[in-house]
Design a protein around this motif. Structure first.
Motif, short mmCIF file in Angstrom:
data_model
loop_
_atom_site.label_atom_id
_atom_site.label_comp_id
_atom_site.label_asym_id
_atom_site.label_seq_id
_atom_site.Cartn_x
_atom_site.Cartn_y
_atom_site.Cartn_z
N HIS A 188 86.43 30.45 34.05
CA HIS A 188 85.22 30.69 33.56
C HIS A 188 84.18 29.49 33.67
O HIS A 188 82.98 29.46 34.18
CB HIS A 188 85.08 31.10 32.09
CG HIS A 188 83.69 31.13 31.70
ND1 HIS A 188 82.62 31.85 31.95
CD2 HIS A 188 82.90 30.16 30.55
CE1 HIS A 188 81.60 31.63 31.19
NE2 HIS A 188 81.90 30.63 30.26
N LEU A 189 84.74 28.37 33.43
CA LEU A 189 83.86 26.98 33.41
C LEU A 189 83.72 26.62 34.95
O LEU A 189 82.68 25.98 35.23
CB LEU A 189 84.88 25.87 32.78
CG LEU A 189 84.50 25.98 31.38
CD1 LEU A 189 85.60 25.05 30.70
CD2 LEU A 189 83.42 25.92 30.56
N LEU A 190 84.65 26.67 35.92
CA LEU A 190 84.70 26.54 37.18
C LEU A 190 84.21 27.21 38.21
O LEU A 190 83.58 26.94 39.04
CB LEU A 190 86.05 25.98 37.73
CG LEU A 190 86.81 24.87 37.09
CD1 LEU A 190 88.33 24.75 37.57
CD2 LEU A 190 86.08 23.78 37.10
N LYS A 191 83.99 28.51 37.73
CA LYS A 191 83.12 29.50 38.68
C LYS A 191 81.68 29.14 38.54
O LYS A 191 80.89 29.13 37.49
CB LYS A 191 83.32 30.88 38.22
CG LYS A 191 84.59 31.68 38.49
CD LYS A 191 84.57 32.98 38.22
CE LYS A 191 85.96 33.67 38.37
NZ LYS A 191 86.22 34.94 37.96
N PRO A 192 81.24 29.26 39.79
CA PRO A 192 79.40 29.12 39.94
C PRO A 192 78.85 30.28 39.21
O PRO A 192 79.20 31.38 38.92
CB PRO A 192 79.19 29.31 41.33
CG PRO A 192 80.41 29.68 42.02
CD PRO A 192 81.58 29.66 41.18
N LYS A 205 78.13 33.85 27.93
CA LYS A 205 79.37 34.92 28.12
C LYS A 205 79.88 34.83 26.88
O LYS A 205 80.17 33.77 26.18
CB LYS A 205 80.08 34.65 29.36
CG LYS A 205 79.57 34.77 30.70
CD LYS A 205 80.63 35.04 31.73
CE LYS A 205 79.78 35.17 33.13
NZ LYS A 205 80.84 35.83 33.83
N THR A 206 80.37 35.99 26.39
CA THR A 206 81.26 36.18 25.29
C THR A 206 82.69 36.60 25.69
O THR A 206 83.12 36.46 26.98
CB THR A 206 80.52 37.50 24.66
OG1 THR A 206 80.64 38.53 25.40
CG2 THR A 206 79.05 37.23 24.07
N ALA A 207 83.41 36.68 24.72
CA ALA A 207 85.08 36.69 24.87
C ALA A 207 85.23 38.07 25.71
O ALA A 207 86.28 38.14 26.44
CB ALA A 207 85.60 36.90 23.54
N GLN A 208 84.49 39.04 25.37
CA GLN A 208 84.78 40.30 25.96
C GLN A 208 84.61 40.30 27.79
O GLN A 208 85.02 40.99 28.53
CB GLN A 208 84.26 41.63 25.53
CG GLN A 208 82.67 41.57 25.35
CD GLN A 208 82.05 42.53 24.57
OE1 GLN A 208 82.88 43.61 24.14
NE2 GLN A 208 80.85 42.45 24.30
N ASP A 209 83.71 39.14 27.83
CA ASP A 209 83.30 39.24 29.38
C ASP A 209 84.42 38.51 29.99
O ASP A 209 84.40 38.85 31.44
CB ASP A 209 82.14 38.24 29.57
CG ASP A 209 80.87 38.96 28.60
OD1 ASP A 209 80.78 40.33 29.07
OD2 ASP A 209 79.88 38.20 28.34
#
Length: 151
Positions: free
Chosen positions: A147-151, A2-6
């Motif tokens: 973002h890190l904790l979402k599956p 993923k990127t910043a805009q995501d």
């Protein structure tokens, strides 16, 4: 990847460069954020104002200790720190108070790189801007964590 805009928040609470410092304090407190982007009338990023900036703006200025040698004054300690303190306590508008050296992210920047900036530069949020400096969104530490904790 993923990127910043995501992962950026597109609904950014901002203040205008011409807004009075008192209004900045009200917006910061009511928003629940630790820092706010300062933009001009075209939504281009001018700087960032954080809680620390507002605290500094309301403190007393501490004059540097001066040493007199041959009728000249030599500051002992950091003259730059004194100038920065003086700039903040005399600021009337958001643009004058804002830190202009802002850590930003590009929309296509990798989220790991954005997380690295947040941690290494010890900032609470990173504005996402295009090549012209137009504010597109913002990424906070909470956004990275989600973002890190979402599956």
């Amino acid at each position: 990847m993923k990127t910043a805009q995501d992962i950026m928040n597109r609904e950014v609470v901002t203040v205008l460069a011409d807004d009075p410092v008192d209004k900045v304090g009200d917006v910061l407190l009511s928003s629940g954020h630790h820092s706010l982007p300062v933009v001009n009338s075209e939504d281009h990023l001018v700087g960032m104002i954080g809680e620390r900036d507002l605290i500094d703006a309301h403190r007393k200025v501490h004059l540097p200790t001066m040493l007199t040698i041959l009728d000249g004054l030599i500051p002992l300690g950091g003259m730059h720190e004194y100038e920065e303190e003086l700039r903040k306590v005399t600021a009337v508008t958001a643009g004058q108070l804002a830190s202009s050296h802002v850590i930003t992210a590009a929309p296509d920047e990798d989220t790991d790189a954005v997380a690295e900036k947040l941690l290494r530069k010890d900032v609470h949020a990173v504005p996402v801007v295009d090549n012209s400096g137009l504010l597109l969104g913002i990424i906070s530490r909470s956004d990275i964590l989600q973002h890190l904790l979402k599956p």
